[in-house]
Design a protein around this motif. Structure first.
Motif, PDB file in Angstrom:
ATOM      1  N   THR A 159       0.831  -1.209   0.000  1.00 42.35           N
ATOM      2  CA  THR A 159       0.000   0.000   0.000  1.00 42.35           C
ATOM      3  C   THR A 159       0.862   1.255   0.000  1.00 42.35           C
ATOM      4  O   THR A 159       1.025   1.908  -1.024  1.00 42.35           O
ATOM      5  CB  THR A 159      -0.946  -0.008   1.203  1.00 42.35           C
ATOM      6  N   LEU A 160       1.425   1.614   1.154  1.00 44.46           N
ATOM      7  CA  LEU A 160       2.206   2.838   1.306  1.00 44.46           C
ATOM      8  C   LEU A 160       3.693   2.532   1.382  1.00 44.46           C
ATOM      9  O   LEU A 160       4.101   1.573   2.047  1.00 44.46           O
ATOM     10  CB  LEU A 160       1.807   3.572   2.583  1.00 44.46           C
ATOM     11  N   ASN A 161       4.486   3.353   0.746  1.00 42.14           N
ATOM     12  CA  ASN A 161       5.937   3.273   0.891  1.00 42.14           C
ATOM     13  C   ASN A 161       6.425   4.423   1.767  1.00 42.14           C
ATOM     14  O   ASN A 161       6.191   5.595   1.473  1.00 42.14           O
ATOM     15  CB  ASN A 161       6.627   3.370  -0.472  1.00 42.14           C
ATOM     16  N   GLU A 162       7.079   4.077   2.863  1.00 43.11           N
ATOM     17  CA  GLU A 162       7.766   5.029   3.739  1.00 43.11           C
ATOM     18  C   GLU A 162       6.917   6.236   4.146  1.00 43.11           C
ATOM     19  O   GLU A 162       7.253   7.384   3.807  1.00 43.11           O
ATOM     20  CB  GLU A 162       9.066   5.506   3.080  1.00 43.11           C
ATOM     21  N   PRO A 163       5.831   6.015   4.876  1.00 42.63           N
ATOM     22  CA  PRO A 163       5.076   7.176   5.363  1.00 42.63           C
ATOM     23  C   PRO A 163       5.905   8.090   6.253  1.00 42.63           C
ATOM     24  O   PRO A 163       5.636   9.292   6.335  1.00 42.63           O
ATOM     25  CB  PRO A 163       3.906   6.543   6.131  1.00 42.63           C
ATOM     26  N   GLN A 164       6.934   7.528   6.904  1.00 47.53           N
ATOM     27  CA  GLN A 164       7.850   8.369   7.693  1.00 47.53           C
ATOM     28  C   GLN A 164       8.421   9.485   6.835  1.00 47.53           C
ATOM     29  O   GLN A 164       8.610  10.618   7.303  1.00 47.53           O
ATOM     30  CB  GLN A 164       9.014   7.524   8.245  1.00 47.53           C
ATOM     31  N   GLY A 216       0.571  -6.061   1.588  1.00 44.67           N
ATOM     32  CA  GLY A 216       1.562  -5.654   2.578  1.00 44.67           C
ATOM     33  C   GLY A 216       1.687  -4.144   2.676  1.00 44.67           C
ATOM     34  O   GLY A 216       0.933  -3.384   2.056  1.00 44.67           O
ATOM     35  N   TYR A 217       2.683  -3.749   3.409  1.00 41.19           N
ATOM     36  CA  TYR A 217       2.898  -2.357   3.808  1.00 41.19           C
ATOM     37  C   TYR A 217       4.407  -2.190   3.908  1.00 41.19           C
ATOM     38  O   TYR A 217       5.106  -3.122   4.314  1.00 41.19           O
ATOM     39  CB  TYR A 217       2.195  -2.174   5.153  1.00 41.19           C
ATOM     40  N   ALA A 218       4.961  -1.047   3.482  1.00 42.42           N
ATOM     41  CA  ALA A 218       6.419  -0.906   3.375  1.00 42.42           C
ATOM     42  C   ALA A 218       6.926   0.370   4.038  1.00 42.42           C
ATOM     43  O   ALA A 218       7.280   1.334   3.354  1.00 42.42           O
ATOM     44  CB  ALA A 218       6.854  -0.952   1.915  1.00 42.42           C
ATOM     45  N   TYR A 296       4.986  -8.045   5.616  1.00 43.82           N
ATOM     46  CA  TYR A 296       5.478  -6.785   6.171  1.00 43.82           C
ATOM     47  C   TYR A 296       6.758  -6.410   5.441  1.00 43.82           C
ATOM     48  O   TYR A 296       7.760  -7.139   5.489  1.00 43.82           O
ATOM     49  CB  TYR A 296       5.746  -6.957   7.670  1.00 43.82           C
ATOM     50  N   GLY A 297       6.721  -5.292   4.731  1.00 43.10           N
ATOM     51  CA  GLY A 297       7.920  -4.803   4.056  1.00 43.10           C
ATOM     52  C   GLY A 297       8.647  -3.815   4.946  1.00 43.10           C
ATOM     53  O   GLY A 297       8.018  -3.049   5.678  1.00 43.10           O
ATOM     54  N   GLN A 298       9.954  -3.841   4.898  1.00 45.62           N
ATOM     55  CA  GLN A 298      10.733  -2.851   5.645  1.00 45.62           C
ATOM     56  C   GLN A 298      11.888  -2.396   4.771  1.00 45.62           C
ATOM     57  O   GLN A 298      12.661  -3.216   4.263  1.00 45.62           O
ATOM     58  CB  GLN A 298      11.267  -3.429   6.953  1.00 45.62           C
ATOM     59  N   ASN A 299      11.987  -1.091   4.569  1.00 42.12           N
ATOM     60  CA  ASN A 299      13.130  -0.516   3.860  1.00 42.12           C
ATOM     61  C   ASN A 299      14.229  -0.259   4.878  1.00 42.12           C
ATOM     62  O   ASN A 299      14.025   0.492   5.837  1.00 42.12           O
ATOM     63  CB  ASN A 299      12.725   0.791   3.180  1.00 42.12           C
ATOM     64  N   ILE A 300      15.388  -0.894   4.680  1.00 45.33           N
ATOM     65  CA  ILE A 300      16.471  -0.828   5.666  1.00 45.33           C
ATOM     66  C   ILE A 300      17.766  -0.414   4.984  1.00 45.33           C
ATOM     67  O   ILE A 300      18.243  -1.086   4.062  1.00 45.33           O
ATOM     68  CB  ILE A 300      16.672  -2.184   6.373  1.00 45.33           C
TER      69      ILE A 300
END
Length: 450
Positions: A159-164, A216-218, A296-300
């Motif tokens: 759905t969303l990439n890096e809302p932070q 998922g969500y990233a 659950y996606g996580q950009n690291i």
């Protein structure tokens, strides 16, 4: 330790590579406008041409196939398929992504679609964007369209990439589009609306799906890793990873964005710390935000070294002089790709995809006409070794998407940063395989055949 069906991929985003910003009925989004504002982007660069992927996607998919990828994560430009953000569909925009999907599948590459990688349609921005509660239904309508048109062939959606970043950098400190420094309380409302929009998108993706899909969500965030293997340092790093930031940089954390989605509530620490800034949060909101997801996606990219201080609270280890950094000035901390996924799985109990990981280097074409990027190879070797260690210790990591396939438009940094495995000569649009591309190709061959 990698499973046979492990996804070895690369990732990109629409505005960073596509170009064709005024072709075939595409509407404007906030980056189309922001890049025209003087002084916003490095040397006045824009994404109007970028990597010209819109016209060259078939050749780019051939590169992916030759690399041996079995997954490709890309974003759809909301304004390319819905020029006004809602309402009338731009069929020529749909056709572009449909042909891209078909080309990927023909090449044996699984498409992973990201719905939102920061291209908010400008018409919706003028109507309040994330400040407007209607963004929830606008995004839901868009998600339903994408599911309706693509879920016959595509089974994985983020759905969303890096809302932070798109809230923090776009509305808190103003570095990114739309370039605002909004009141703190407004940023919390926008964040809450973004998370509700995520939940509505999950519902609509499933409602319109033509077969079983995985949603998922990233998000992103700096990971935390312990100074030593002592239990108290490990606990300190765990606590630090899910702690809240000071109000001036409040968006840059993990728990505020992921606890609501995966645990159904905002973290208690944040509710207390940020109480005076929060919008009304209802049980109905939380039910929507916490719609069940499958991955659950996580950009690291990097992390901070943490130890337990004498006062019983986590403290950060000061980096020594000359600590290794990337061309973007980011610290090189491969440990984050072990401890980050480990802590995330302990808290959220979800299959994990590393949806972005990579490095910007000072890449140049050498006299032999090749691009020798040893620093990138060294970076990836060290990070992937830590990811493999996490998998060996039982962390359920299902896939890895290297950022990025191509050098591209790096937001407010323009074309000054090169993250790609493939070098792009922006004058000629020639693609040149860097040494790291051959290295990644060999890695995939080896890992897929072990």
């Amino acid at each position: 330790m990698f499973q046979k069906n492990f996804i070895w991929g690369t990732a990109t985003s629409a505005y960073q590579i596509e170009g064709a910003t005024q072709e075939d009925g595409k509407g404007k989004h906030i980056w189309d406008v922001f890049t025209k504002e003087e002084g916003r982007i490095y040397e006045g660069h824009t994404g109007e041409i970028a990597c010209d992927h819109y016209h060259r996607f078939r050749d780019d998919v051939k590169i992916m196939k030759e690399l041996g990828l079995n997954g490709y994560r890309f974003s759809i430009d909301w304004s390319r398929v819905l020029p006004m953000g809602t309402g009338k569909v731009n069929e020529r925009g749909i056709l572009f992504y449909s042909e891209l999907v078909d080309e990927l599948l023909k090449s044996g590459i699984e498409p992973y679609i990201t719905l939102y990688h920061w291209e908010l349609p400008y018409e919706l921005y003028k109507m309040g964007g994330f400040m407007n509660k209607d963004i929830v239904e606008w995004f839901g309508e868009y998600a339903g369209l994408i599911s309706e048109r693509f879920s016959d062939r595509v089974t994985h959606f983020f759905t969303l990439n890096e809302p932070q970043c798109f809230i923090g950098l776009g509305y808190l400190n103003g570095e990114h589009a739309p370039g605002l420094k909004a009141p703190i309380q407004d940023t919390f409302l926008m964040a809450h609306n973004a998370l509700k929009a995520h939940g509505r998108a999950v519902q609509m993706l499933r409602q319109k799906a033509k077969q079983q899909i995985w949603v998922g969500y990233a998000p992103t965030g700096a990971m935390s890793y312990p100074k030593t293997k002592k239990p108290e340092d490990i606990e300190a790093a765990r606590q630090h990873l899910f702690s809240m930031q000071e109000i001036s940089n409040w968006t840059w954390n993990v728990a505020w964005w992921s606890d609501p989605v995966l645990l159904g509530h905002y973290p208690e620490e944040g509710l207390k710390l940020y109480e005076r800034y929060l919008p009304k949060i209802t049980d109905e909101d939380m039910k929507l935000i916490s719609q069940p997801i499958d991955m659950y996606g996580q950009n690291i990219y990097n992390g901070k070294c943490i130890y337990m201080g004498k006062n019983g609270k986590p403290e950060e280890v000061k980096r020594y002089e000359g600590f290794p950094t990337t061309a973007a000035g980011w610290p090189v901390t491969p440990e984050c790709l072990y401890w980050g996924p480990r802590f995330l799985q302990e808290r959220y109990h979800m299959p994990i995809y590393i949806t972005e990981n990579g490095v910007s280097c000072r890449d140049v074409i050498s006299l032999d006409k090749k691009v020798h990027d040893f620093d990138r190879i060294n970076f990836l070797q060290r990070y992937l070794k830590e990811m493999e260690r996490a998998i060996s210790d039982g962390v359920d990591i299902r896939g890895y998407f290297q950022w990025s396939l191509l050098d591209n438009f790096e937001w407010n940094q323009g074309y000054s940063q090169r993250f790609g495995l493939i070098y792009v000569d922006y004058e000629s649009q020639n693609r040149i395989w860097k040494d790291s591309a051959y290295w990644y190709q060999n890695l995939i061959k080896k890992r897929c055949c072990d």
